[in-house]
Design an enzyme around this catalytic site. Structure first.
Site, PDB file in Angstrom:
ATOM      1  CG  HIS A 235      -1.916  13.342  14.230  1.00 50.27           C
ATOM      2  ND1 HIS A 235      -1.124  12.404  14.853  1.00 50.27           N
ATOM      3  CD2 HIS A 235      -3.016  12.695  13.788  1.00 50.27           C
ATOM      4  CE1 HIS A 235      -1.728  11.231  14.770  1.00 50.27           C
ATOM      5  NE2 HIS A 235      -2.876  11.372  14.137  1.00 50.27           N
ATOM      6  CD  GLU A 293     -11.045  12.631  11.173  1.00 47.06           C
ATOM      7  OE1 GLU A 293     -11.450  12.245  10.064  1.00 47.06           O
ATOM      8  OE2 GLU A 293     -11.351  12.079  12.239  1.00 47.06           O
TER       9      GLU A 293
HETATM   10  N1  COA Z   1      -6.441  24.236  16.354  1.00 45.17           N
HETATM   11  C1  COA Z   1      -6.064  25.125  17.289  1.00 45.17           C
HETATM   12  N2  COA Z   1      -5.212  24.841  18.288  1.00 45.17           N
HETATM   13  C2  COA Z   1      -4.726  23.599  18.322  1.00 45.17           C
HETATM   14  C3  COA Z   1      -5.055  22.630  17.383  1.00 45.17           C
HETATM   15  C4  COA Z   1      -5.957  22.983  16.371  1.00 45.17           C
HETATM   16  N3  COA Z   1      -6.345  22.104  15.446  1.00 45.17           N
HETATM   17  N4  COA Z   1      -4.418  21.490  17.679  1.00 45.17           N
HETATM   18  C5  COA Z   1      -3.704  21.719  18.791  1.00 45.17           C
HETATM   19  N5  COA Z   1      -3.882  23.004  19.174  1.00 45.17           N
HETATM   20  C6  COA Z   1      -3.299  23.648  20.324  1.00 45.17           C
HETATM   21  C7  COA Z   1      -4.129  23.394  21.583  1.00 45.17           C
HETATM   22  O1  COA Z   1      -5.170  24.311  21.728  1.00 45.17           O
HETATM   23  C8  COA Z   1      -3.106  23.525  22.661  1.00 45.17           C
HETATM   24  O2  COA Z   1      -2.883  24.885  22.911  1.00 45.17           O
HETATM   25  P1  COA Z   1      -2.675  25.448  24.400  1.00 45.17           P
HETATM   26  O3  COA Z   1      -1.396  24.816  24.842  1.00 45.17           O
HETATM   27  O4  COA Z   1      -2.619  26.913  24.194  1.00 45.17           O
HETATM   28  O5  COA Z   1      -3.856  24.968  25.176  1.00 45.17           O
HETATM   29  C9  COA Z   1      -1.846  22.973  22.006  1.00 45.17           C
HETATM   30  O6  COA Z   1      -2.023  23.107  20.604  1.00 45.17           O
HETATM   31  C10 COA Z   1      -1.614  21.515  22.358  1.00 45.17           C
HETATM   32  O7  COA Z   1      -2.819  20.797  22.190  1.00 45.17           O
HETATM   33  P2  COA Z   1      -3.017  19.317  22.743  1.00 45.17           P
HETATM   34  O8  COA Z   1      -4.478  19.043  22.767  1.00 45.17           O
HETATM   35  O9  COA Z   1      -2.242  19.083  23.988  1.00 45.17           O
HETATM   36  O10 COA Z   1      -2.271  18.493  21.643  1.00 45.17           O
HETATM   37  P3  COA Z   1      -2.606  17.033  21.204  1.00 45.17           P
HETATM   38  O11 COA Z   1      -1.334  16.406  20.828  1.00 45.17           O
HETATM   39  O12 COA Z   1      -3.390  16.291  22.224  1.00 45.17           O
HETATM   40  O13 COA Z   1      -3.536  17.352  19.948  1.00 45.17           O
HETATM   41  C11 COA Z   1      -5.271  16.829  18.461  1.00 45.17           C
HETATM   42  C12 COA Z   1      -3.857  16.472  18.929  1.00 45.17           C
HETATM   43  C13 COA Z   1      -5.579  16.062  17.177  1.00 45.17           C
HETATM   44  C14 COA Z   1      -6.246  16.417  19.543  1.00 45.17           C
HETATM   45  C15 COA Z   1      -5.367  18.360  18.209  1.00 45.17           C
HETATM   46  O14 COA Z   1      -4.408  18.764  17.265  1.00 45.17           O
HETATM   47  C16 COA Z   1      -6.768  18.792  17.798  1.00 45.17           C
HETATM   48  O15 COA Z   1      -7.620  18.993  18.667  1.00 45.17           O
HETATM   49  N6  COA Z   1      -7.036  18.946  16.466  1.00 45.17           N
HETATM   50  C17 COA Z   1      -8.344  19.323  16.003  1.00 45.17           C
HETATM   51  C18 COA Z   1      -9.301  18.141  16.005  1.00 45.17           C
HETATM   52  C19 COA Z   1      -8.974  17.141  14.923  1.00 45.17           C
HETATM   53  O16 COA Z   1      -8.666  17.495  13.800  1.00 45.17           O
HETATM   54  N7  COA Z   1      -9.100  15.865  15.282  1.00 45.17           N
HETATM   55  C20 COA Z   1      -8.815  14.779  14.376  1.00 45.17           C
HETATM   56  C21 COA Z   1      -7.521  14.138  14.727  1.00 45.17           C
HETATM   57  S1  COA Z   1      -7.011  12.940  13.527  1.00 45.17           S
END
Ligand code: COA
Length: 348
Positions: A235, A293
């Site tokens: 998150h 989720e």
């Molecule tokens: N699985 C694998 N890797 C993950 C991850 C996950 N669920 N969530 C974050 N990471 C990793 C990313 O790949 C990234 O790695 P990198 O630096 O090697 O590229 C790093 O963590 C940072 O990710 P980032 O997208 O910048 O973080 P964020 O703060 O924007 O992420 C989410 C928040 C929710 C978008 C992210 O955790 C995610 O994509 N989760 C899965 C989708 C999900 O459950 N969505 C519902 C949200 S309520």
């Protein structure tokens, strides 16, 4: 040169009295009350009334009006994706509608789309029923008190959540003095993406692919090796487990106590445990734990909703929050207009 706030992370863009997300403590407060004291305790309409600052919300008559509009929606509800259908249907509402009518329409359109997708005729609303009960009945043809209570707990758990992407979208649109329907239609589009509201379907796919707890570790490692994200984990704001995961997990337990067994709960718990460990090993500097989720998938599946309806159902709950934010933005906000840095090399 000004710093760029990529993804606006850590930037405060509004004052709000609607909800507060404490990412360090893993706390969500909605209109003054913690989510675990609201979900399963107050009904969706009650929480909407608090957010909208009104005495009472009755969505029943507005559901009937929304149902009467189905014949005017053209091919919107024929679209194969539920969020595409919801976006197209909401876009056709008259721009003069208020929060009650827009929120009611969300439930009616999502249910009607689901029926049509299954080759069934839409079911007319019963205005006397609570929103969650009627939405469930309009989808499935019947709604027991136990299942309706679980859906109601879900709708409350997701009703509002700080400055999330779809809420921000709604506020940006409202900040131009555009109308509520436009703001909500834009918000539906933002919610659709898998990094926001589109994750619960893929969570269920994951649970099915894993099949048994002992397969979880190998499956998850393989996904990460392939560069894919584990859906339902991580998150932007929470550095600990999303409090809504606990609330929804509890709602599934309540269902089980009432004799509605969930085939997924044990597996989901096992997969969450392994995913937390595997992600911690891979990203030791981040804290990637279960988000809303993860257990949304388990709860809505146990309630008997098809996975194609998971994200539309998120919108059915969140629309009340969007409406509240639009009103707040209008009352207290200013045109939202950030800046960008131009990086195209100048012509020689
Ligand atoms: N699985 C694998 N890797 C993950 C991850 C996950 N669920 N969530 C974050 N990471 C990793 C990313 O790949 C990234 O790695 P990198 O630096 O090697 O590229 C790093 O963590 C940072 O990710 P980032 O997208 O910048 O973080 P964020 O703060 O924007 O992420 C989410 C928040 C929710 C978008 C992210 O955790 C995610 O994509 N989760 C899965 C989708 C999900 O459950 N969505 C519902 C949200 S309520």
């Amino acid at each position: 040169m000004k710093d760029i706030a990529h993804g606006l992370e850590g930037i405060v863009v509004a004052e709000t009295a609607l909800s507060h997300v404490d990412g360090e403590r893993g706390e969500l407060i909605i209109a003054g009350t913690r989510v675990d004291e609201l979900s399963g305790v107050q009904k969706f309409e009650q929480v909407a009334a608090t957010l909208w600052n009104v005495e009472r919300v009755d969505l029943g008559p507005a559901r009937v009006e929304a149902f009467a509009r189905l014949s005017t929606l053209g091919g919107a509800l024929e679209l194969s994706d539920g969020m595409d259908a919801l976006r197209a249907a909401m876009a056709q509402l008259p721009s003069s509608l208020d929060a009650t009518h827009v929120t009611a329409a969300g439930g009616v359109f999502a249910a009607a789309w689901s029926r049509k997708r299954a080759g069934l005729a839409p079911i007319a609303p019963d205005p006397k029923l609570p929103h969650a009960t009627d939405v469930l009945r309009m989808v499935k043809g019947e709604a027991t008190d136990t299942l309706a209570a679980a859906l109601d707990a879900y709708l409350v758990a997701v009703i509002d959540h700080g400055m999330n992407a779809s809420t921000f979208t709604a506020r940006v649109i409202a900040s131009t003095q555009s109308d509520l329907v436009s703001a909500v239609t834009g918000a539906v589009g933002a919610l659709k993406g898998p990094l926001h509201g589109g994750a619960p379907g893929p969570v269920l796919d994951m649970l099915e692919a894993v099949g048994r707890p002992e397969n979880a570790e190998a499956w998850l490692r393989c996904e990460l090796e392939a560069g894919r994200r584990v859906m339902g984990m991580g998150h932007r704001v929470y550095k600990v487990r999303d409090p809504r995961a606990a609330v929804l997990e509890r709602a599934v337990e309540v269902l089980e106590k009432h004799g509605v067994s969930s085939s997924r709960l044990t597996l989901a718990r096992a997969v969450e445990k392994v995913a937390t460990r595997v992600l911690a090993a891979r990203y030791p500097d981040r804290s990637l734990q279960a988000n809303v989720e993860f257990y949304t998938a388990v709860l809505l599946d146990t309630v008997g909703l098809p996975r194609s309806l998971f994200t539309p159902m998120f919108a059915v709950g969140r629309v009340a929050g969007w409406c509240a934010h639009v009103a707040e933005q209008r009352a207290t906000g200013r045109l939202i207009r950030p800046e960008s840095r131009y990086v195209r090399p100048s012509k020689p």
